[in-house]
Enzyme design. Sequence first.
Site, PDB file in Angstrom:
ATOM      1  N   ASP A  21       0.823  -1.211   0.000  1.00  0.00           N
ATOM      2  CA  ASP A  21       0.000   0.000   0.000  1.00  0.00           C
ATOM      3  C   ASP A  21       0.860   1.267   0.000  1.00  0.00           C
ATOM      4  OD1 ASP A  21      -2.393   1.381   0.031  1.00  0.00           O
ATOM      5  OD2 ASP A  21      -3.204   0.334   1.778  1.00  0.00           O
ATOM      6  N   ASP A  34     -10.075   3.734  -3.416  1.00  0.00           N
ATOM      7  CA  ASP A  34     -10.755   2.542  -2.895  1.00  0.00           C
ATOM      8  C   ASP A  34     -12.179   2.373  -3.419  1.00  0.00           C
ATOM      9  OD1 ASP A  34      -8.456   2.245  -1.525  1.00  0.00           O
ATOM     10  OD2 ASP A  34      -9.363   2.227   0.473  1.00  0.00           O
TER      11      ASP A  34
HETATM   12  C1  GLA Z   1      -5.900   1.441   1.519  1.00  0.00           C
HETATM   13  C2  GLA Z   1      -6.078   0.433   0.375  1.00  0.00           C
HETATM   14  C3  GLA Z   1      -7.210  -0.509   0.709  1.00  0.00           C
HETATM   15  C4  GLA Z   1      -6.937  -1.240   2.018  1.00  0.00           C
HETATM   16  C5  GLA Z   1      -6.698  -0.225   3.122  1.00  0.00           C
HETATM   17  C6  GLA Z   1      -6.221  -0.889   4.403  1.00  0.00           C
HETATM   18  O1  GLA Z   1      -6.993   2.282   1.629  1.00  0.00           O
HETATM   19  O2  GLA Z   1      -6.305   1.109  -0.821  1.00  0.00           O
HETATM   20  O3  GLA Z   1      -7.408  -1.450  -0.342  1.00  0.00           O
HETATM   21  O4  GLA Z   1      -5.805  -2.049   1.847  1.00  0.00           O
HETATM   22  O5  GLA Z   1      -5.711   0.742   2.749  1.00  0.00           O
HETATM   23  O6  GLA Z   1      -5.944   0.027   5.395  1.00  0.00           O
END
Ligand code: GLA
Length: 416
Positions: free
Chosen positions: A175, A230
């Site tokens: 990430d 997301d």
């Molecule tokens: C980010 C990623 C998500 C998830 C969260 C976890 O937002 O884009 O897919 O992995 O972190 O904290």
Amino acid sequence: MRTIISAGGAALMVVVFAIALVGAQQPKPIVRPASPVKAELAAAQPVPWMLLAPTPPMGWNSWNQFACNVSEQLIRETADAMVSSGMKDAGYQYVVIDDCWQVSRDANGVIVPDAERFKSGMKALADYVHSKGLKFGLYSDAGARTCQGRPGSSGYEEVDARTYAAWGVDYLKYDWCSTDGVEPKIAYPTMRDALKASGRPIVFSMCEWGRSQPWTWARGVGHLWRTTGDIGPTWQSFTRLLDQQVDLWKYAGPGGWNDPDMLEVGVKVGDRGLTLPENRAHFSLWCIIAAPLMAGNDIRQMAPEIRDILTNREVIAIDQDPLGAQGRRVRQDNLGRGATVEVWAKKLKDGGQAVVLLNRGNADAPMAVSWQELGLRYDAEPMVRDLWAKKDIGRVKGTFTATVPAHDVVMIRVMP
Ligand code: GLA
């Protein structure tokens, strides 16, 4: 390793010598026995990096449904359900724990899992997942902290990669939180190199949300790269992300895939969740754009209708088609009031195409796609099969028409 290579070299010389001998006498067909040396060599080699994701990776990830509520019990039960639900047989492979499994680092800098939630430790959990014939994945972050404030991998890439390899990790999602001043083009290759150096084949899933247009540079760095922020379990979220994929088709292919984020099929968060037709539409579109298929729902107790969507093999076969072409939006028609209908098409290895008719409006819509739009002759008469109804429609001349319900799709395979 050295012995095997020299054995392979010796075998090659014997074959070359044999060919020379045979050639000197008379031209007989050469029948080569299956080479045990070659088989041994293949087994001894780790899968080359670029061959780890010849088709978009398939699996399950904890984040969309469970967020930080992860535990070894959840992962074991999910692995069990992957098998009993038929997901494994349908092609889902990786069971991935997203954020929140990690709590600190020990005196040697080694990452420490949450001992309450993962009492038996990660090695035992990976062993369990492997015992089911599945693969095991974890999550980390290129910055100092993960998005949930857990320790990230910045400065610990090598020790983390070694730790993952020792545990038996097969997949790493990486990430992008807490990365002020960090360059994706440096941070991701750093972890890629550490994973490679660990000696274990580990699929590398880049998650920097499309910030640096990774599709333009990440082939050879990650096997998949997020192209967006997301996803959420709503129609608006799914269609917004879909719109962001339209121009990215040229960057996807065997070894490297655009990742429009994980599936929300069957996910319920509070009162948010897709309807059945919306789930079908979301899954169909993710398959037509050759997206990685990481289920995100609670597969331990999914409704049969959700299981039927996630395990529709003919639709999955479109996603996993070995040609690896990402589908394109062929046409978008405005129905007024912001509602559109769209035609998407994906070329297949056998010369056929998969087509999705998507109705983004709130009422049923009559739709049509002509073979000419797909690059076929105007008078072509290919065989057509409906992939959700699971039935052959027969030969169709010129134009295919269907009524598509609101927020739903019709998905067909057009045979070569
Ligand atoms: C980010 C990623 C998500 C998830 C969260 C976890 O937002 O884009 O897919 O992995 O972190 O904290």
